[in-house]
Scaffold this motif. Structure first.
Motif, short mmCIF file in Angstrom:
data_model
loop_
_atom_site.label_atom_id
_atom_site.label_comp_id
_atom_site.label_asym_id
_atom_site.label_seq_id
_atom_site.Cartn_x
_atom_site.Cartn_y
_atom_site.Cartn_z
N VAL A 170 0.87 -1.18 0.00
CA VAL A 170 0.00 0.00 0.00
C VAL A 170 0.90 1.23 0.00
CG1 VAL A 170 -1.69 1.28 1.37
CG2 VAL A 170 -1.83 -1.21 1.24
N LYS A 171 0.54 2.23 -0.76
CA LYS A 171 1.30 3.49 -0.79
C LYS A 171 0.68 4.46 0.22
CE LYS A 171 3.44 2.78 -4.99
NZ LYS A 171 4.82 2.58 -5.04
N PRO A 172 1.47 5.34 0.83
CA PRO A 172 0.91 6.34 1.73
C PRO A 172 -0.17 7.15 1.01
CG PRO A 172 3.30 6.33 1.90
CD PRO A 172 2.93 5.44 0.74
N GLY A 173 -1.30 7.33 1.67
CA GLY A 173 -2.41 8.10 1.09
C GLY A 173 -3.45 7.27 0.37
N ASP A 174 -3.17 5.98 0.11
CA ASP A 174 -4.17 5.12 -0.54
C ASP A 174 -5.37 4.93 0.38
OD1 ASP A 174 -2.50 4.80 -2.72
OD2 ASP A 174 -2.03 2.69 -2.32
N SER A 175 -6.55 4.78 -0.22
CA SER A 175 -7.78 4.52 0.53
C SER A 175 -7.97 3.02 0.66
CB SER A 175 -8.98 5.14 -0.18
OG SER A 175 -8.86 6.53 -0.24
N LEU A 176 -8.34 2.57 1.86
CA LEU A 176 -8.53 1.15 2.13
C LEU A 176 -9.98 0.89 2.54
CD1 LEU A 176 -5.33 0.54 4.28
CD2 LEU A 176 -5.60 0.25 1.82
N GLU A 177 -10.47 -0.30 2.16
CA GLU A 177 -11.82 -0.72 2.53
C GLU A 177 -11.74 -2.14 3.07
OE1 GLU A 177 -15.75 -0.20 0.16
OE2 GLU A 177 -14.79 -2.04 -0.54
N THR A 178 -12.26 -2.36 4.27
CA THR A 178 -12.24 -3.68 4.89
C THR A 178 -13.65 -4.26 4.86
OG1 THR A 178 -10.37 -3.09 6.30
CG2 THR A 178 -11.69 -4.99 6.99
N SER A 179 -13.79 -5.45 4.27
CA SER A 179 -15.06 -6.18 4.24
C SER A 179 -14.98 -7.31 5.25
CB SER A 179 -15.31 -6.74 2.84
OG SER A 179 -15.39 -5.69 1.89
N ILE A 180 -16.03 -7.46 6.06
CA ILE A 180 -16.03 -8.39 7.18
C ILE A 180 -17.24 -9.31 7.10
CG2 ILE A 180 -15.99 -8.57 9.71
CD1 ILE A 180 -15.12 -5.53 9.64
N TRP A 181 -17.01 -10.61 7.36
CA TRP A 181 -18.09 -11.59 7.36
C TRP A 181 -18.07 -12.37 8.67
CZ3 TRP A 181 -14.67 -10.75 3.40
CH2 TRP A 181 -15.21 -10.23 2.23
N GLU A 182 -19.24 -12.52 9.28
CA GLU A 182 -19.34 -13.32 10.49
C GLU A 182 -19.36 -14.80 10.12
OE1 GLU A 182 -22.38 -13.98 14.24
OE2 GLU A 182 -22.42 -12.07 13.17
N VAL A 183 -18.50 -15.58 10.78
CA VAL A 183 -18.41 -17.02 10.51
C VAL A 183 -19.25 -17.80 11.51
CG1 VAL A 183 -16.81 -18.99 10.43
CG2 VAL A 183 -16.10 -16.78 9.51
N GLY A 184 -19.19 -17.40 12.76
CA GLY A 184 -19.93 -18.11 13.81
C GLY A 184 -19.27 -17.91 15.15
N PRO A 185 -19.59 -18.76 16.10
CA PRO A 185 -19.01 -18.60 17.44
C PRO A 185 -17.52 -18.91 17.42
CG PRO A 185 -20.55 -20.46 17.38
CD PRO A 185 -20.56 -19.83 16.03
N GLY A 186 -16.77 -18.10 18.17
CA GLY A 186 -15.34 -18.33 18.37
C GLY A 186 -15.10 -18.84 19.77
N PRO A 187 -13.85 -18.97 20.17
CA PRO A 187 -13.55 -19.46 21.52
C PRO A 187 -13.89 -18.45 22.62
CG PRO A 187 -11.54 -18.85 20.37
CD PRO A 187 -12.65 -18.72 19.39
N ASN A 188 -14.22 -18.97 23.76
CA ASN A 188 -14.43 -18.15 24.97
C ASN A 188 -15.47 -17.05 24.79
OD1 ASN A 188 -12.40 -19.65 26.37
ND2 ASN A 188 -10.86 -18.41 25.33
N GLY A 189 -16.56 -17.35 24.12
CA GLY A 189 -17.65 -16.40 23.97
C GLY A 189 -17.44 -15.31 22.92
N THR A 190 -16.42 -15.48 22.10
CA THR A 190 -16.17 -14.50 21.04
C THR A 190 -16.96 -14.88 19.79
OG1 THR A 190 -14.23 -15.68 20.20
CG2 THR A 190 -13.85 -14.00 21.90
N THR A 191 -16.92 -13.99 18.81
CA THR A 191 -17.48 -14.26 17.49
C THR A 191 -16.32 -14.33 16.52
OG1 THR A 191 -19.54 -13.14 18.00
CG2 THR A 191 -18.98 -13.35 15.67
#
Length: 112
Positions: free
Chosen positions: A60-81
């Motif tokens: 990535v170059k300084p000043g580039d715009s970033l977009e993060t896409s997130i998907w829920e998979v299910g339950p994780g360890p110790n009550g997390t997602t």
């Protein structure tokens, strides 16, 4: 005094490494993605993030715009997602962080 992000970098190093000049440090990109996950899933509480892993795929170059896409998979360890995510560089259209996985304590007002 305000300095540009390139004020402390040498473009010759990035060119010698094959990146075509100055690039943003990978941990900065990592941090932007972590903040996106914490904001979207953990309600903005950094303590909600219990695990965060990712594969660095393109620079990535300084000043580039970033977009993060997130998907829920299910339950994780110790009550997390468990969530997966990718971060895309909007200037190049390329995925710069791939195969992301995180365990987050999901907030009541999560955006997922």
């Amino acid at each position: 005094m305000t300095l540009s992000p390139t004020a402390y970098t040498d473009p010759k190093i990035g060119e010698a490494a094959g990146f075509g000049g100055v690039i943003l440090h990978g941990l900065s990109t990592f941090g932007f993605a972590a903040r996106a996950v914490v904001t979207a899933v953990g309600g903005g509480d950094p303590r909600a993030l219990k695990f965060f892993g990712v594969r660095f795929t393109t620079p990535v170059k300084p000043g580039d715009s970033l977009e993060t896409s997130i998907w829920e998979v299910g339950p994780g360890p110790n009550g997390t997602t468990e969530v997966t995510f990718v971060t895309k560089n909007l200037e190049t259209g390329k995925i710069c962080l791939g195969a992301g996985i995180a365990y987050v304590t999901k907030a009541e007002k999560s955006k997922l």
